[in-house]
Design a protein around this motif. Structure first.
Motif, mmCIF file in Angstrom:
data_model
loop_
_atom_site.group_PDB
_atom_site.id
_atom_site.type_symbol
_atom_site.label_atom_id
_atom_site.label_comp_id
_atom_site.label_asym_id
_atom_site.label_seq_id
_atom_site.Cartn_x
_atom_site.Cartn_y
_atom_site.Cartn_z
ATOM 1 N N ALA A 308 21.486 48.359 26.169
ATOM 2 C CA ALA A 308 21.264 49.515 25.300
ATOM 3 C C ALA A 308 22.184 50.673 25.671
ATOM 4 N N LEU A 309 22.382 50.886 26.971
ATOM 5 C CA LEU A 309 23.296 51.947 27.402
ATOM 6 C C LEU A 309 24.735 51.589 27.034
ATOM 7 N N TYR A 310 25.094 50.330 27.222
ATOM 8 C CA TYR A 310 26.437 49.873 26.862
ATOM 9 C C TYR A 310 26.728 50.146 25.389
ATOM 10 N N GLU A 311 25.771 49.869 24.530
ATOM 11 C CA GLU A 311 25.972 50.100 23.094
ATOM 12 C C GLU A 311 26.215 51.573 22.796
ATOM 13 N N GLU A 312 25.538 52.451 23.515
ATOM 14 C CA GLU A 312 25.783 53.894 23.344
ATOM 15 C C GLU A 312 27.189 54.257 23.814
ATOM 16 N N LEU A 313 27.598 53.699 24.959
ATOM 17 C CA LEU A 313 28.924 54.018 25.504
ATOM 18 C C LEU A 313 30.038 53.483 24.609
ATOM 19 N N CYS A 314 29.767 52.398 23.886
ATOM 20 C CA CYS A 314 30.777 51.837 22.989
ATOM 21 C C CYS A 314 31.104 52.756 21.816
ATOM 22 N N ARG A 315 30.275 53.766 21.595
ATOM 23 C CA ARG A 315 30.556 54.737 20.537
ATOM 24 C C ARG A 315 31.680 55.681 20.945
ATOM 25 N N LEU A 316 31.982 55.718 22.239
ATOM 26 C CA LEU A 316 33.038 56.594 22.754
ATOM 27 C C LEU A 316 34.388 55.895 22.632
ATOM 28 N N LYS A 317 35.438 56.675 22.495
ATOM 29 C CA LYS A 317 36.767 56.105 22.283
ATOM 30 C C LYS A 317 37.659 56.183 23.524
ATOM 31 N N ARG A 318 37.378 57.110 24.450
ATOM 32 C CA ARG A 318 38.311 57.328 25.561
ATOM 33 C C ARG A 318 37.648 57.173 26.929
ATOM 34 N N LEU A 319 36.528 56.485 26.980
ATOM 35 C CA LEU A 319 35.850 56.283 28.260
ATOM 36 C C LEU A 319 36.759 55.505 29.204
ATOM 37 N N GLN A 320 36.988 56.059 30.392
ATOM 38 C CA GLN A 320 37.921 55.446 31.341
ATOM 39 C C GLN A 320 37.318 54.199 31.971
ATOM 40 N N ASP A 321 36.053 54.263 32.405
ATOM 41 C CA ASP A 321 35.363 53.078 32.919
ATOM 42 C C ASP A 321 33.883 53.390 33.087
ATOM 43 N N GLU A 349 22.286 39.979 41.564
ATOM 44 C CA GLU A 349 23.228 38.905 41.252
ATOM 45 C C GLU A 349 23.048 38.426 39.819
ATOM 46 N N GLU A 350 21.800 38.286 39.380
ATOM 47 C CA GLU A 350 21.541 37.851 38.008
ATOM 48 C C GLU A 350 22.018 38.897 37.004
ATOM 49 N N LEU A 351 21.786 40.171 37.336
ATOM 50 C CA LEU A 351 22.206 41.241 36.441
ATOM 51 C C LEU A 351 23.719 41.300 36.325
ATOM 52 N N PHE A 352 24.417 41.271 37.475
ATOM 53 C CA PHE A 352 25.885 41.291 37.449
ATOM 54 C C PHE A 352 26.425 40.080 36.690
ATOM 55 N N GLY A 353 25.797 38.930 36.893
ATOM 56 C CA GLY A 353 26.244 37.739 36.198
ATOM 57 C C GLY A 353 26.083 37.877 34.691
ATOM 58 N N GLU A 354 24.974 38.459 34.254
ATOM 59 C CA GLU A 354 24.744 38.643 32.821
ATOM 60 C C GLU A 354 25.732 39.628 32.226
ATOM 61 N N VAL A 355 26.045 40.706 32.965
ATOM 62 C CA VAL A 355 27.042 41.675 32.493
ATOM 63 C C VAL A 355 28.392 40.985 32.319
ATOM 64 N N GLU A 356 28.766 40.174 33.291
ATOM 65 C CA GLU A 356 30.062 39.487 33.209
ATOM 66 C C GLU A 356 30.101 38.481 32.067
ATOM 67 N N ARG A 357 29.001 37.781 31.847
ATOM 68 C CA ARG A 357 28.973 36.775 30.787
ATOM 69 C C ARG A 357 28.926 37.404 29.398
ATOM 70 N N SER A 358 28.187 38.479 29.279
ATOM 71 C CA SER A 358 27.867 38.990 27.947
ATOM 72 C C SER A 358 28.820 40.053 27.418
ATOM 73 N N ILE A 359 29.264 40.948 28.298
ATOM 74 C CA ILE A 359 30.032 42.081 27.762
ATOM 75 C C ILE A 359 31.335 42.393 28.473
ATOM 76 N N LYS A 360 31.481 41.969 29.727
ATOM 77 C CA LYS A 360 32.643 42.450 30.475
ATOM 78 C C LYS A 360 33.963 42.034 29.833
ATOM 79 N N GLY A 361 34.029 40.809 29.329
ATOM 80 C CA GLY A 361 35.280 40.328 28.753
ATOM 81 C C GLY A 361 35.652 40.980 27.432
ATOM 82 N N ARG A 362 34.667 41.455 26.690
ATOM 83 C CA ARG A 362 34.947 42.052 25.387
ATOM 84 C C ARG A 362 34.780 43.560 25.369
ATOM 85 N N SER A 363 34.443 44.144 26.505
ATOM 86 C CA SER A 363 34.196 45.591 26.549
ATOM 87 C C SER A 363 35.469 46.374 26.248
#
Length: 508
Positions: A308-321, A349-363
């Protein structure tokens, strides 16, 4: 570089690198830039003769002119001087040299080709005579001439009261330093050739004169790499940041997109999350550099919460990281309170793994996962503090931390612990604090100064371990308590079982 340098081309010392005399050697350090431009955060000691050589490349002269001048200066054939210089020109990676058996490390791209549009400030015209020396010392980690980094804790007041915060925001400061004195310290730091003056809190933006102080660091080329805040930024604050000419990063802390999660964690009121997100949108429009940091606790270490937080951050255009860092122990808060907030290893570990699988590659922005805390090895390292993994400790070696009342300590997480207070800038200069009797006594502790119950008091590696000064004082106190300040670093193989576990359970 692979190709032969052009004798008619102008090469210059990379403007992101600085040379600072340190009596018995020269400090070569990086300031600013990115990984393409330079080796970021670089800091090494080099031989003064290397500094002399590099100083010739701070003038607007062709390589041919510099080689002739260097040949004359060193009384060596130009062909030999050419070989010295060639390896520094556009070198693609770090390189090494030796002096008396000591390896000297140099960053990548030491000398670079001058391109059209390069600012005249690249030609600093450094005098080679600045680097005179008598006794050479490339080994001692502590700087002779003063700190390389100074942190000014302008206030320990904060707008939020985060349950997981490690900072001391409760000590009452009866007589805070005046703005005039803070400005004097910034100017003295410039005279000492300090690389960076960090400004922090508490909440740095609660100091009424923060724009004046920040502007002074910018003017003197010592601005902090980043400013951290939990205050919802408004347009006036963003405009003040721009007016200061600040080019660093604003780090905004936000732990979830829901007040239901954030308010109990931070002691804030409904509407806080919305206000922080609005501040991020103002930053996004401003052109300022900014990033978001999220502290992972048992309250928000769940995939749906972060999504949910990621979706809010995706509204930004110049977020550095976006940085996700698990909560850690604190010297100023009860361990039991923080232990209840710490996720266990499996959950992380499960949380980091889910972030990597679900959003990290397309963020659309980089996501930096604080996995390093899971990789720390406690009770395993042999050979003393020089063998410890992770960043090397800067306390007593290159860093001073000035508290809001002017007391000076060696580390930002030790605060007013009297054992580590080494001076007071209400009556001393930064240089006097650096050379104070208390500072030198901490640098040269004897084994007989330690408590008998400390394993270090009878360790054969004491001299080299304490002499290298890479023990983390704050981690020691976090793990064993303030009375055990002289215990081994928890990473040491001879460290006792931690009283207050620094890890995240499940086998640590």
């Amino acid at each position: 570089m692979n190709r032969t340098p052009n004798l008619d081309q102008v090469y210059v010392l990379n403007p992101y690198y600085r040379l600072r005399p340190d009596i018995h050697r020269v400090v070569l350090y990086a300031k600013g830039g990115n990984e393409q431009d330079c080796s970021r955060h670089w800091c090494t000691f080099i031989h003064p003769l290397h500094a002399v050589l590099l100083s010739f490349f701070t003038y607007k002269r062709t390589l041919k002119e510099n080689l002739a001048l260097l040949s004359d200066f060193f009384s060596r054939p130009e062909s030999e001087v050419t070989q010295w210089v060639k390896r520094f020109i556009e070198n693609e990676g770090p390189i090494q040299a030796t002096s008396g058996g000591t390896i000297i490390h140099f960053p990548k791209r030491v000398l670079i080709e001058v391109k059209d549009g390069m600012e005249e400030s690249a030609f600093t015209q450094t005098d080679a005579n600045r680097f005179l020396w008598k006794h050479l010392d490339l080994r001692t980690r502590r700087l002779y001439t003063g700190p390389l980094i100074v942190t000014l804790m302008l206030t320990n007041c904060c707008r939020t009261h985060c349950r997981y915060c490690y900072a001391d925001t409760t000590t009452r400061v009866a007589n805070p330093l005046s703005t005039a004195r803070w400005l004097e310290l910034i100017r003295e730091a410039a005279r000492l050739e300090v690389a960076s003056v960090n400004l922090m809190g508490g909440e740095v933006f609660l100091h009424p004169d923060w724009p004046l102080l920040l502007q002074e660091t910018v003017k003197l080329d010592m601005e902090p790499d980043f400013l951290s805040t939990k205050i919802p930024l408004n347009r006036a604050m963003v405009n003040s940041l721009k007016a200061c000419g600040y080019k660093g990063v604003i780090q905004v802390s936000l732990d979830a997109a829901s007040d239901a999660i954030v308010n109990p964690l931070t002691d804030t009121k409904p509407g806080y999350v919305r206000a922080v997100l609005e501040g991020l949108r103002l930053l996004d429009e401003s052109g300022l550099n900014y990033q978001v940091a999220t502290v992972l606790t048992t309250s928000n270490s769940h995939w749906k919460v972060l999504e949910a937080l990621y979706e809010e951050l995706c509204r930004l255009k110049r977020l550095q990281d976006w940085r996700l860092v698990p909560v850690s122990n604190s010297i100023t808060k009860p361990y039991a309170d923080l232990a209840r907030l710490k996720p266990d290893r499996r959950q992380l570990e499960e949380l980091f793994g889910e972030v990597e699988r679900s959003i990290k590659g397309r963020s659309p922005f980089p996501i930096i996962l604080g996995k390093d805390v899971l990789d720390r090895h406690y009770g395993q390292t042999t050979g003393g503090s020089c063998r410890f993994e992770g960043s090397e400790c800067s306390a007593l070696n290159s860093h001073l931390f000035v508290l809001p009342d002017g007391k000076v300590t060696i580390c930002e997480q030790l605060y007013w612990n009297p054992r580590f207070l080494i001076g007071d800038v209400t009556s001393m200069t930064l240089k006097e604090v650096w050379n104070s009797k208390k500072a030198h006594s901490l640098c040269s502790l004897r084994q007989t100064d330690l408590q008998p119950q400390s394993p270090c008091s009878r360790c054969a590696l004491f001299e080299q371990c304490f002499g290298y000064r890479n023990r983390c004082w704050s981690d020691i106190i976090k793990a064993y308590g303030p009375d055990c300040w002289d215990y081994p670093d928890p990473r040491c193989a001879w460290a006792p079982t931690m009283k207050y576990n620094l890890g995240y359970g499940n086998g640590l």
